[in-house]
Scaffold this motif. Sequence first.
Motif, mmCIF file in Angstrom:
data_model
loop_
_atom_site.group_PDB
_atom_site.id
_atom_site.type_symbol
_atom_site.label_atom_id
_atom_site.label_comp_id
_atom_site.label_asym_id
_atom_site.label_seq_id
_atom_site.Cartn_x
_atom_site.Cartn_y
_atom_site.Cartn_z
ATOM 1 N N HIS A 37 0.796 -1.052 0.019
ATOM 2 C CA HIS A 37 0.053 -0.036 -0.096
ATOM 3 C C HIS A 37 1.086 1.134 -0.063
ATOM 4 C CE1 HIS A 37 -3.675 -2.279 0.903
ATOM 5 N NE2 HIS A 37 -2.866 -3.174 1.647
ATOM 6 N N ILE A 38 0.833 1.962 -0.990
ATOM 7 C CA ILE A 38 1.693 2.944 -1.279
ATOM 8 C C ILE A 38 0.921 4.302 -1.420
ATOM 9 C CG2 ILE A 38 3.642 4.209 -2.751
ATOM 10 C CD1 ILE A 38 4.150 1.217 -3.591
ATOM 11 N N ARG A 39 1.531 5.390 -0.755
ATOM 12 C CA ARG A 39 0.960 6.744 -0.668
ATOM 13 C C ARG A 39 1.887 7.617 -1.267
ATOM 14 N NH1 ARG A 39 1.758 10.286 3.777
ATOM 15 N NH2 ARG A 39 2.682 9.319 5.506
ATOM 16 N N HIS A 40 1.641 8.680 -2.095
ATOM 17 C CA HIS A 40 2.408 9.755 -2.672
ATOM 18 C C HIS A 40 2.520 11.068 -2.317
ATOM 19 C CE1 HIS A 40 4.353 11.007 -6.765
ATOM 20 N NE2 HIS A 40 5.333 11.192 -5.790
ATOM 21 N N VAL A 41 3.560 11.679 -1.918
ATOM 22 C CA VAL A 41 3.488 13.094 -1.346
ATOM 23 C C VAL A 41 4.518 13.727 -2.301
ATOM 24 C CG1 VAL A 41 3.848 14.704 0.521
ATOM 25 C CG2 VAL A 41 3.114 12.333 0.831
ATOM 26 N N PRO A 42 3.915 14.707 -3.293
ATOM 27 C CA PRO A 42 4.536 15.335 -4.206
ATOM 28 C C PRO A 42 5.457 16.656 -3.158
ATOM 29 C CG PRO A 42 2.555 15.035 -5.237
ATOM 30 C CD PRO A 42 2.535 14.696 -3.531
ATOM 31 N N VAL A 43 6.723 16.610 -3.438
ATOM 32 C CA VAL A 43 7.326 17.932 -2.689
ATOM 33 C C VAL A 43 7.592 18.933 -3.839
ATOM 34 C CG1 VAL A 43 9.346 18.597 -1.444
ATOM 35 C CG2 VAL A 43 8.390 16.248 -1.115
ATOM 36 N N THR A 44 6.769 20.037 -3.738
ATOM 37 C CA THR A 44 6.894 20.978 -4.493
ATOM 38 C C THR A 44 7.251 22.356 -4.291
ATOM 39 O OG1 THR A 44 4.501 21.637 -4.311
ATOM 40 C CG2 THR A 44 5.073 19.931 -5.826
ATOM 41 N N PRO A 45 7.974 23.071 -5.142
ATOM 42 C CA PRO A 45 8.409 24.271 -4.674
ATOM 43 C C PRO A 45 7.350 25.474 -4.441
ATOM 44 C CG PRO A 45 9.155 24.176 -6.797
ATOM 45 C CD PRO A 45 8.457 22.918 -6.263
ATOM 46 N N ALA A 46 7.304 26.374 -3.512
ATOM 47 C CA ALA A 46 6.154 27.582 -3.577
ATOM 48 C C ALA A 46 6.198 28.153 -4.982
ATOM 49 C CB ALA A 46 6.436 28.233 -2.308
ATOM 50 N N ARG A 47 7.499 28.285 -5.339
ATOM 51 C CA ARG A 47 7.695 29.220 -6.731
ATOM 52 C C ARG A 47 8.072 28.289 -7.549
ATOM 53 N NH1 ARG A 47 8.683 32.768 -2.675
ATOM 54 N NH2 ARG A 47 10.886 31.904 -2.552
#
Length: 421
Positions: A37-47
């Motif tokens: 069971h895998i969950r994904h958290v994208p780590v995105t820049p604010a800009r």
Amino acid sequence: MGTKSSKRAVIFSYSQTGQLTDTVRAFTEPLVAAGWHIRHVPVTPARPYPFPWPIAKFFGVFPDSVDEQAEIELGTSASELRSEPYELVILAYQVWFLAPSPPMRTLLNAHPEVIVDREVLSVIACRNMWYSAAVAVDRRLRALGARHLGAVVATDTRPQFVTLVTTLRWLLGGKREARGVFGRAGIDQRELDRVRDCATAWAAGTPDVSGTKIRYPIAGADLVAGRIFRRWGRLIRAASRRGAVPRAATLTAFVLWLGISLALMPLGALLALPMHRRIDRAIDAALAGNIALRQPASPATAGEQETEATPMDQLSGDEYVLLFDARNESTWRDAVGYVRMMNTTPLSAVAVSRDREHAEGILADPSGKVLAAYGLDGATAVLLRPDAFVAAVLPGADPHQELIRAVGDATGEDAQPTSSR
């Protein structure tokens, strides 16, 4: 509980071009098929970074990319940046200038609680020079007390000159598809299939699964260049403090040096041939934590880890907590007392000590893992929210003002005495 522990994972990733996303999908599809069971958290820049890159901005991110202490503002909510003790952490990152991309560097630096005491597997997608970045990430994971299971690396396997041309065409011009004799830029389907086969074998518990193959001439050049890049980065950042003109001049000098170095790279490889055995052994030692994929802890062990109490358990509650090195206890406790008079937010103080026993307001940390995880060196303190996530890092130059400002920012309350409201 043990089965849950061995079958859950959380992926933290940032993919600007989508190539890393393809690689992560190739690796995780066999895991899902095997019951994970895998969950994904994208780590995105604010800009968001531009794509394709204007050439000035492309080289403009170099100094921060190679800064091991760099942090940027993230667009991902802090509440999403969490992992559970029973989850495998999959850290998926691109390589920028021989270093992990700034969003993923920020995750490691600003949110160590995601990694501390976790099992971590790295997934990397890049042209072909990933070695310095992998060593840097492995070193950071070990400092945080994580168990690094190794790295799965997908690269463009074509000749070095071809990949240089196609990658620059893609990054600076936005043109990935086949053109002329050089073909399509980036990782091809055969490489993605190899990653998928690797994941299938690893999920089945096959021993001695290799996530990548070392190309020694490239690895040697990468590891040497990585050190030089960090020195150039420090030089450019120092020049930047003097103004835009010194920064531009120093950055231009770096670009010229880089072009000359790339042209001379084949000659360097030839000159290194007489010493290749010794160099190869040094490369093997530097990359020892990345090549062979280890299995997660056994279900019984993982289950025990989930129920075992840790020093951080006592920090949970419904109030903010200020963590600091016990050597600066009097200073920070005075600051906490001051804030309590000025602000109604529930706030407690916890001194972290290597040589004192657990007591009220004292967190015993004989291994130093908590001190290392939160960067509590010197006068630094860390303000934790009630959910144990970091709200602010306080350098300690002006403890009283830093703390009341941080509490006000974290809670949205005006940092003024209640009588003046």
